[in-house]
Motif scaffolding. Structure first.
Motif, PDB file in Angstrom:
ATOM      1  N   LEU A  25      35.351  48.392  33.438  1.00  0.00           N
ATOM      2  CA  LEU A  25      34.029  48.441  34.061  1.00  0.00           C
ATOM      3  C   LEU A  25      33.800  49.784  34.758  1.00  0.00           C
ATOM      4  N   VAL A  26      34.807  50.263  35.490  1.00  0.00           N
ATOM      5  CA  VAL A  26      34.663  51.547  36.186  1.00  0.00           C
ATOM      6  C   VAL A  26      34.453  52.678  35.187  1.00  0.00           C
ATOM      7  N   VAL A  27      35.247  52.705  34.122  1.00  0.00           N
ATOM      8  CA  VAL A  27      35.108  53.751  33.109  1.00  0.00           C
ATOM      9  C   VAL A  27      33.733  53.673  32.443  1.00  0.00           C
ATOM     10  N   THR A  28      33.271  52.459  32.142  1.00  0.00           N
ATOM     11  CA  THR A  28      31.974  52.293  31.486  1.00  0.00           C
ATOM     12  C   THR A  28      30.834  52.743  32.393  1.00  0.00           C
ATOM     13  N   ILE A  29      30.873  52.352  33.659  1.00  0.00           N
ATOM     14  CA  ILE A  29      29.807  52.738  34.596  1.00  0.00           C
ATOM     15  C   ILE A  29      29.764  54.252  34.763  1.00  0.00           C
ATOM     16  N   ALA A  30      30.926  54.876  34.933  1.00  0.00           N
ATOM     17  CA  ALA A  30      30.966  56.334  35.087  1.00  0.00           C
ATOM     18  C   ALA A  30      30.435  57.030  33.836  1.00  0.00           C
ATOM     19  N   THR A  31      30.783  56.512  32.665  1.00  0.00           N
ATOM     20  CA  THR A  31      30.323  57.125  31.415  1.00  0.00           C
ATOM     21  C   THR A  31      28.817  56.993  31.253  1.00  0.00           C
ATOM     22  N   LEU A  32      28.275  55.808  31.523  1.00  0.00           N
ATOM     23  CA  LEU A  32      26.843  55.591  31.342  1.00  0.00           C
ATOM     24  C   LEU A  32      26.025  56.412  32.326  1.00  0.00           C
ATOM     25  N   LEU A  33      26.430  56.445  33.596  1.00  0.00           N
ATOM     26  CA  LEU A  33      25.682  57.209  34.587  1.00  0.00           C
ATOM     27  C   LEU A  33      25.752  58.710  34.301  1.00  0.00           C
ATOM     28  N   THR A  34      26.919  59.200  33.907  1.00  0.00           N
ATOM     29  CA  THR A  34      27.044  60.625  33.603  1.00  0.00           C
ATOM     30  C   THR A  34      26.222  60.999  32.375  1.00  0.00           C
ATOM     31  N   THR A  35      26.266  60.173  31.346  1.00  0.00           N
ATOM     32  CA  THR A  35      25.479  60.452  30.141  1.00  0.00           C
ATOM     33  C   THR A  35      23.985  60.424  30.441  1.00  0.00           C
ATOM     34  N   LEU A  36      23.549  59.403  31.202  1.00  0.00           N
ATOM     35  CA  LEU A  36      22.142  59.343  31.584  1.00  0.00           C
ATOM     36  C   LEU A  36      21.757  60.559  32.410  1.00  0.00           C
ATOM     37  N   GLY A  37      22.637  60.982  33.301  1.00  0.00           N
ATOM     38  CA  GLY A  37      22.355  62.150  34.121  1.00  0.00           C
ATOM     39  C   GLY A  37      22.201  63.416  33.292  1.00  0.00           C
ATOM     40  N   LEU A  38      23.078  63.613  32.298  1.00  0.00           N
ATOM     41  CA  LEU A  38      22.973  64.801  31.451  1.00  0.00           C
ATOM     42  C   LEU A  38      21.662  64.815  30.674  1.00  0.00           C
ATOM     43  N   VAL A  39      21.275  63.667  30.133  1.00  0.00           N
ATOM     44  CA  VAL A  39      20.029  63.587  29.370  1.00  0.00           C
ATOM     45  C   VAL A  39      18.831  63.889  30.265  1.00  0.00           C
ATOM     46  N   MET A  40      18.808  63.299  31.467  1.00  0.00           N
ATOM     47  CA  MET A  40      17.664  63.481  32.346  1.00  0.00           C
ATOM     48  C   MET A  40      17.628  64.883  32.960  1.00  0.00           C
ATOM     49  N   VAL A  41      18.792  65.482  33.210  1.00  0.00           N
ATOM     50  CA  VAL A  41      18.811  66.867  33.702  1.00  0.00           C
ATOM     51  C   VAL A  41      18.239  67.796  32.642  1.00  0.00           C
ATOM     52  N   LEU A 298      23.170  49.507  37.160  1.00  0.00           N
ATOM     53  CA  LEU A 298      24.481  50.150  37.058  1.00  0.00           C
ATOM     54  C   LEU A 298      25.120  50.325  38.426  1.00  0.00           C
ATOM     55  N   PHE A 299      24.335  50.708  39.423  1.00  0.00           N
ATOM     56  CA  PHE A 299      24.894  50.853  40.760  1.00  0.00           C
ATOM     57  C   PHE A 299      25.237  49.493  41.373  1.00  0.00           C
ATOM     58  N   ALA A 300      24.437  48.469  41.074  1.00  0.00           N
ATOM     59  CA  ALA A 300      24.772  47.121  41.557  1.00  0.00           C
ATOM     60  C   ALA A 300      26.074  46.634  40.925  1.00  0.00           C
ATOM     61  N   LEU A 301      26.253  46.908  39.640  1.00  0.00           N
ATOM     62  CA  LEU A 301      27.510  46.546  38.986  1.00  0.00           C
ATOM     63  C   LEU A 301      28.676  47.322  39.568  1.00  0.00           C
ATOM     64  N   PHE A 302      28.433  48.566  39.952  1.00  0.00           N
ATOM     65  CA  PHE A 302      29.490  49.359  40.584  1.00  0.00           C
ATOM     66  C   PHE A 302      29.886  48.766  41.936  1.00  0.00           C
ATOM     67  N   VAL A 303      28.897  48.303  42.713  1.00  0.00           N
ATOM     68  CA  VAL A 303      29.216  47.662  43.995  1.00  0.00           C
ATOM     69  C   VAL A 303      30.106  46.447  43.770  1.00  0.00           C
ATOM     70  N   TYR A 304      29.720  45.606  42.811  1.00  0.00           N
ATOM     71  CA  TYR A 304      30.513  44.406  42.527  1.00  0.00           C
ATOM     72  C   TYR A 304      31.930  44.783  42.089  1.00  0.00           C
ATOM     73  N   THR A 305      32.034  45.762  41.196  1.00  0.00           N
ATOM     74  CA  THR A 305      33.351  46.138  40.677  1.00  0.00           C
ATOM     75  C   THR A 305      34.216  46.769  41.755  1.00  0.00           C
ATOM     76  N   GLY A 306      33.638  47.676  42.548  1.00  0.00           N
ATOM     77  CA  GLY A 306      34.421  48.338  43.580  1.00  0.00           C
ATOM     78  C   GLY A 306      34.957  47.369  44.628  1.00  0.00           C
ATOM     79  N   LEU A 307      34.097  46.473  45.104  1.00  0.00           N
ATOM     80  CA  LEU A 307      34.556  45.502  46.098  1.00  0.00           C
ATOM     81  C   LEU A 307      35.521  44.486  45.480  1.00  0.00           C
ATOM     82  N   ARG A 308      35.360  44.196  44.205  1.00  0.00           N
ATOM     83  CA  ARG A 308      36.298  43.285  43.534  1.00  0.00           C
ATOM     84  C   ARG A 308      37.674  43.923  43.433  1.00  0.00           C
ATOM     85  N   ILE A 309      37.718  45.207  43.104  1.00  0.00           N
ATOM     86  CA  ILE A 309      39.004  45.899  43.059  1.00  0.00           C
ATOM     87  C   ILE A 309      39.646  45.918  44.439  1.00  0.00           C
TER      88      ILE A 309
END
Length: 495
Positions: A25-41, A298-309
């Motif tokens: 989940l952490v790897v997927t969230i980081a990949t999706l946010l970074t890819t979205l960021g590159l496209v939007m930049v 994506l950020f909500a999923l990151f909150v869930y994953t981070g606190l779960r870890i």
């Protein structure tokens, strides 16, 4: 006879029960946010880059280069042993504070738009205030985990973490950079909260910090202008209120479905800093409400994953580090989206992994790598890795297997460091309150262990005249290369 219906969501629950679910989940969230960021930049900066340099890809190439550096740092974070990470936490934090001091010196730090925040190395600019966020998280988590006792005094919790955090805030304010000061304040508050600071003292510190932030917001000219624009944006629509109003117009123009990728009108010099601070407005204009909902999800999923870890980790250091990093990344994202939609004053905090900014992108990916490393240190993941269930991703990257930590290894580390191991804890009767009943145990991120050990406390060596506080300071110094593990599950007790 009808068969029993399978409960909804069972497949997702079964997937979450897999040993490496949090890591993936952490790897997927980081990949999706970074890819979205590159496209939007690329979309948001193309017009400005072409106008300034004759090429629409200048800012995008810089962002992509830092994204590649961030991927390397992510991989490095996965390979760093936790013992080495804790051993180096204080020296690296001290170096980052020294960099904050050096950047303020004319001739060393580069001054851009009235602020002296960067080291200009010619081919790249580095912002030390972004680095100090992560170093403070790692060192603070190590410090609090090393002193984690159920009867720790206020001094043991606050010293020297709070003075060091305040020093960092002061140096960043002198740049000046109030937005990053707020982010560092979030980090310090999260460390104190998850470290077990009593609520009444935490509230006192929080109120004092809010008052100090308010005073700072009203003292400097540009900060007071932003506050006036927030409370009355119609006062000067072409001046101090221009940027916030254009962001709202951009969001409204996107509607539900958006105008289409690359079809933003605000980026044609209508919205300043469209590729940086206000990239969320461009996402809303081009991808519509659905694009904004994707970012929020994506950020909500990151909150869930981070606190779960954090809740599944057996090591107090990993619990503190992961929970604090989750609060930092999520808090910064909420502040950014909050001022874009007009709910908060404009602060200039970037949207993590999405906004343009090389230092911020690379250091945030490094922090995501540390969180992913914490996921690989969950008990289920450790057992699966040592059982040979490495998985394709781990075998492809040749990631080292995490160690199975135990009190005996911690004691051996102390012996190699030349320090006498702390004496075992002694059982004490529960403390009685005046109104009757046992006193509740102090709040901590390790609450399940705290409930089982409520009323116990470590003591020093009476024969040497040492108190518990003295022993705690002597054997758990912030720079000491030890790895204390006192969790109940590691001693074989059931949860």
């Amino acid at each position: 006879m009808t068969s029993a219906r399978k409960p909804s969501g069972t497949w997702f629950g079964a997937w979450l029960a897999r040993p490496f679910a949090d890591f993936h989940l952490v790897v997927t969230i980081a990949t999706l946010l970074t890819t979205l960021g590159l496209v939007m930049v690329l979309s948001a900066s193309s017009v400005e880059a072409y106008s300034a340099d004759g090429s629409a890809y200048v800012l995008f190439i810089q962002q992509a280069a830092f994204a590649a550096l961030g991927v390397v740092l992510f991989y490095v974070a996965l390979r760093i042993p936790l013992r080495m990470l804790r051993r180096l936490s204080f020296p690296v934090f001290a170096i980052s504070v020294l960099a904050l001091m050096l950047v303020l010196i004319p001739g060393i730090g580069s001054r851009v738009q009235g602020s002296r925040r960067w080291f200009d190395l010619g081919f790249v600019s580095i912002q030390p205030s972004e680095i100090v966020k992560v170093t403070l998280i790692v060192w603070g988590a190590h410090l609090l985990a090393a002193r984690r006792t159920e009867k720790s005094s206020y001094r043991e919790i606050l010293m020297p973490l709070v003075p060091a955090g305040l020093l960092v805030c002061l140096l960043i304010v002198l740049e000046p950079n109030l937005s990053t000061t707020i982010a560092v304040g979030l980090v310090l508050a999260a460390l104190l909260w998850f470290g077990g600071l009593p609520v009444r003292l935490f509230v006192t510190i929080g109120v004092s910090g809010a008052v100090a932030a308010g005073i700072l917001a009203l003292t400097a000219g540009y900060r007071s202008d932003r506050m006036r624009a927030f409370f009355d944006s119609s006062q000067d629509p072409q001046g101090i209120g221009y940027q916030a109003r254009q962001a709202l117009f951009s969001l409204a123009d996107g509607g539900i479905w958006g105008r289409g990728l690359g079809q933003s009108r605000a980026k044609w010099s209508y919205l300043p800093n469209a590729h940086n601070d206000f990239i969320f407005a461009i996402i809303g204009e081009e991808l519509g409400f659905l694009g904004c909902a994707l970012v929020l999800g994506l950020f909500a999923l990151f909150v869930y994953t981070g606190l779960r870890i954090a809740s599944r980790s057996v090591d107090p250091f990993l619990r503190l580090m992961t929970a604090t990093a989750t609060v930092w990344v999520t808090g910064q994202a909420l502040i950014n989206m909050g001022y874009v939609v007009g709910l908060l004053p404009v602060t200039g905090l970037q949207l993590p992994l999405v906004s343009a900014g090389g230092s911020s992108l690379a250091i945030t990916l490094f922090m995501f790598g540390l969180i992913a490393s914490a996921a690989r240190h969950e008990p289920e993941a450790v057992a699966a890795l040592h059982a040979g269930q490495d998985g394709r991703f781990s075998r492809l990257l040749r990631l080292p297997k995490p160690e199975v930590y135990s009190p005996s290894k911690a004691q051996a580390a102390r012996a190699r460091g030349g320090l006498r191991a702390a004496p075992p804890r002694r059982e004490l009767p529960p403390v009685r309150r005046r109104g009757g009943g046992d006193a509740p145990s102090r709040r901590s991120i390790d609450s399940d262990s705290a409930r089982r050990r409520a009323g116990t406390a470590g003591r020093g060596d009476p024969s040497r005249g040492e108190s518990r506080s003295t022993m705690s300071w002597r054997t758990t110094r912030a720079w000491e290369p030890t790895y204390p593990i006192n969790h109940a599950r590691e001693r074989g007790n059931p949860r």
